[in-house]
Design a protein around this motif. Structure first.
Motif, PDB file in Angstrom:
ATOM      1  N   ALA A 134       1.354  -1.492   0.049  1.00 32.87           N
ATOM      2  CA  ALA A 134       0.084   0.124   0.004  1.00 32.87           C
ATOM      3  C   ALA A 134       0.446   1.036   0.373  1.00 32.87           C
ATOM      4  O   ALA A 134       0.655   2.382  -1.147  1.00 32.87           O
ATOM      5  N   LEU A 135       2.025   1.051   0.961  1.00 34.82           N
ATOM      6  CA  LEU A 135       3.204   2.097   0.607  1.00 34.82           C
ATOM      7  C   LEU A 135       3.120   2.576  -0.529  1.00 34.82           C
ATOM      8  O   LEU A 135       3.974   3.439  -0.863  1.00 34.82           O
ATOM      9  N   LEU A 136       3.977   1.401  -1.258  1.00 33.37           N
ATOM     10  CA  LEU A 136       4.456   1.475  -2.208  1.00 33.37           C
ATOM     11  C   LEU A 136       3.593   1.942  -3.520  1.00 33.37           C
ATOM     12  O   LEU A 136       4.281   3.110  -4.442  1.00 33.37           O
ATOM     13  N   GLU A 137       2.376   1.358  -3.451  1.00 31.49           N
ATOM     14  CA  GLU A 137       1.572   2.025  -4.300  1.00 31.49           C
ATOM     15  C   GLU A 137       1.051   3.518  -4.300  1.00 31.49           C
ATOM     16  O   GLU A 137       0.881   4.290  -5.086  1.00 31.49           O
ATOM     17  N   THR A 138       0.762   4.192  -2.823  1.00 29.47           N
ATOM     18  CA  THR A 138       1.046   5.995  -2.520  1.00 29.47           C
ATOM     19  C   THR A 138       2.240   6.380  -3.395  1.00 29.47           C
ATOM     20  O   THR A 138       2.382   7.381  -3.619  1.00 29.47           O
ATOM     21  N   ARG A 139       2.915   5.912  -3.073  1.00 30.67           N
ATOM     22  CA  ARG A 139       4.475   6.519  -3.361  1.00 30.67           C
ATOM     23  C   ARG A 139       4.419   6.721  -4.729  1.00 30.67           C
ATOM     24  O   ARG A 139       4.994   7.132  -5.344  1.00 30.67           O
ATOM     25  N   LEU A 140       4.280   5.732  -5.748  1.00 33.35           N
ATOM     26  CA  LEU A 140       4.499   5.246  -6.932  1.00 33.35           C
ATOM     27  C   LEU A 140       3.590   6.525  -7.710  1.00 33.35           C
ATOM     28  O   LEU A 140       3.449   7.071  -8.917  1.00 33.35           O
ATOM     29  N   ARG A 141       1.531   6.461  -7.283  1.00 33.97           N
ATOM     30  CA  ARG A 141       1.025   7.595  -7.370  1.00 33.97           C
ATOM     31  C   ARG A 141       0.978   9.115  -7.510  1.00 33.97           C
ATOM     32  O   ARG A 141       1.528  10.071  -7.941  1.00 33.97           O
ATOM     33  N   ALA A 142       2.035   9.426  -6.355  1.00 31.68           N
ATOM     34  CA  ALA A 142       2.636  10.844  -6.297  1.00 31.68           C
ATOM     35  C   ALA A 142       3.870  11.203  -7.081  1.00 31.68           C
ATOM     36  O   ALA A 142       4.487  12.306  -6.951  1.00 31.68           O
ATOM     37  N   ARG A 143       4.603  10.283  -8.153  1.00 29.99           N
ATOM     38  CA  ARG A 143       5.821  10.647  -8.766  1.00 29.99           C
ATOM     39  C   ARG A 143       5.269  10.597 -10.148  1.00 29.99           C
ATOM     40  O   ARG A 143       5.362   9.696 -11.309  1.00 29.99           O
ATOM     41  N   PRO A 144       4.346  11.380 -10.738  1.00 31.23           N
ATOM     42  CA  PRO A 144       3.640  11.194 -11.938  1.00 31.23           C
ATOM     43  C   PRO A 144       4.599  10.859 -13.141  1.00 31.23           C
ATOM     44  O   PRO A 144       5.902  12.002 -12.908  1.00 31.23           O
ATOM     45  N   GLY A 145       5.338  11.169 -14.328  1.00 29.66           N
ATOM     46  CA  GLY A 145       5.779  11.118 -15.516  1.00 29.66           C
ATOM     47  C   GLY A 145       7.085  10.459 -15.589  1.00 29.66           C
ATOM     48  O   GLY A 145       7.526  10.187 -16.705  1.00 29.66           O
ATOM     49  N   HIS A 146       7.034   9.848 -14.445  1.00 37.65           N
ATOM     50  CA  HIS A 146       8.710   8.772 -14.344  1.00 37.65           C
ATOM     51  C   HIS A 146       7.934   7.480 -15.044  1.00 37.65           C
ATOM     52  O   HIS A 146       6.956   7.268 -14.598  1.00 37.65           O
ATOM     53  N   TYR A 147       9.107   6.953 -15.700  1.00 34.26           N
ATOM     54  CA  TYR A 147       8.605   5.839 -16.595  1.00 34.26           C
ATOM     55  C   TYR A 147       7.962   4.463 -15.407  1.00 34.26           C
ATOM     56  O   TYR A 147       7.755   3.473 -16.769  1.00 34.26           O
ATOM     57  N   ALA A 148       8.762   4.306 -14.565  1.00 35.28           N
ATOM     58  CA  ALA A 148       8.441   2.947 -14.324  1.00 35.28           C
ATOM     59  C   ALA A 148       6.763   3.706 -12.750  1.00 35.28           C
ATOM     60  O   ALA A 148       7.498   3.804 -11.992  1.00 35.28           O
ATOM     61  N   GLY A 149       5.936   3.838 -13.623  1.00 38.11           N
ATOM     62  CA  GLY A 149       5.493   3.759 -12.591  1.00 38.11           C
ATOM     63  C   GLY A 149       4.389   3.042 -11.784  1.00 38.11           C
ATOM     64  O   GLY A 149       4.444   1.680 -12.201  1.00 38.11           O
ATOM     65  N   PRO A 150       2.669   3.410 -11.175  1.00 40.45           N
ATOM     66  CA  PRO A 150       2.339   2.149 -10.665  1.00 40.45           C
ATOM     67  C   PRO A 150       1.831   0.206 -11.641  1.00 40.45           C
ATOM     68  O   PRO A 150       1.910   0.318 -10.725  1.00 40.45           O
ATOM     69  N   SER A 151       1.581   1.043 -12.774  1.00 32.19           N
ATOM     70  CA  SER A 151       1.223   0.032 -13.781  1.00 32.19           C
ATOM     71  C   SER A 151       2.454  -0.897 -13.383  1.00 32.19           C
ATOM     72  O   SER A 151       2.402  -2.557 -13.608  1.00 32.19           O
TER      73      SER A 151
END
Length: 190
Positions: free
Chosen positions: A130-147
């Motif tokens: 859950a913390l990983l998902e939150t962090r990934l959603r908070a960094r838009p534009g990075h090629y390694a996104g939540p998907s």
């Protein structure tokens, strides 16, 4: 690539790293969003060592693939791992006196084995999903996104005890500075 295949066939070798002498390099590892780059930069600054980010070494094709939400295959990773090993060898090989910190996912043991040089120590950042998902959603534009998170978690082989890695449990209140301090203390580094 042929040299890498020969190296990987030597899987019966004793793990190198901590316990074999002076720590010359740290590899801060974990899945996307774990804080590898932030913690790695802070560790490098605290130690006066060079900082390397494995993300900078990915090919344009690999970055495009990840940006589409596709995980990388082993075939995609081998040339990348060879380049990272060469970078590490250039920084810490041949008795060099300065060290290096590498931020790298190093998801599988066989990937870590490629990077496991004398004096190289792994620091694994373990976070709840859950913390990983939150962090990934908070960094838009990075090629390694939540998907990419699910494929990274599926590929992840946490370091086993015989690898001698330091595992840091990371929670939402842990700062980069506190993780850096915990790492330095645990490894007995200045």
């Amino acid at each position: 690539m042929e040299n890498l295949r020969k190296f990987l066939k030597k899987s019966d070798r004793e793990p190198k790293g901590a316990g074999t002498g002076r720590i010359q390099a740290l590899i801060v590892m974990g899945v996307s969003g774990s804080g590898k780059t932030s913690v790695g930069r802070e560790l490098a600054a605290a130690l006066g060592w060079a900082f390397l980010d494995a993300d900078d070494v990915h090919s344009a094709e690999a970055k495009a693939k990840m940006a589409r939400g596709e995980g990388l295959s082993d075939a995609d990773r081998w040339p990348w791992l060879e380049r990272l090993r060469a970078e590490l060898e250039a920084k810490v090989g041949s008795g060099r006196t300065t060290g290096a910190v590498l931020a790298c996912s190093a998801l599988k043991r066989r990937y870590r084995d490629v990077l496991r040089l004398e004096g190289v120590y792994f620091v694994y950042l373990r976070l709840p999903c859950a913390l990983l998902e939150t962090r990934l959603r908070a960094r838009p534009g990075h090629y390694a996104g939540p998907s990419l998170l699910s494929s990274q978690l599926a590929a992840l082989e946490e370091p086993s005890p015989d690898e001698g890695a330091l595992t840091l449990e990371v929670g939402p209140d842990d700062s980069v500075q506190s993780l850096t301090r915990r790492t330095l203390e645990a490894l007995g580094l200045p």
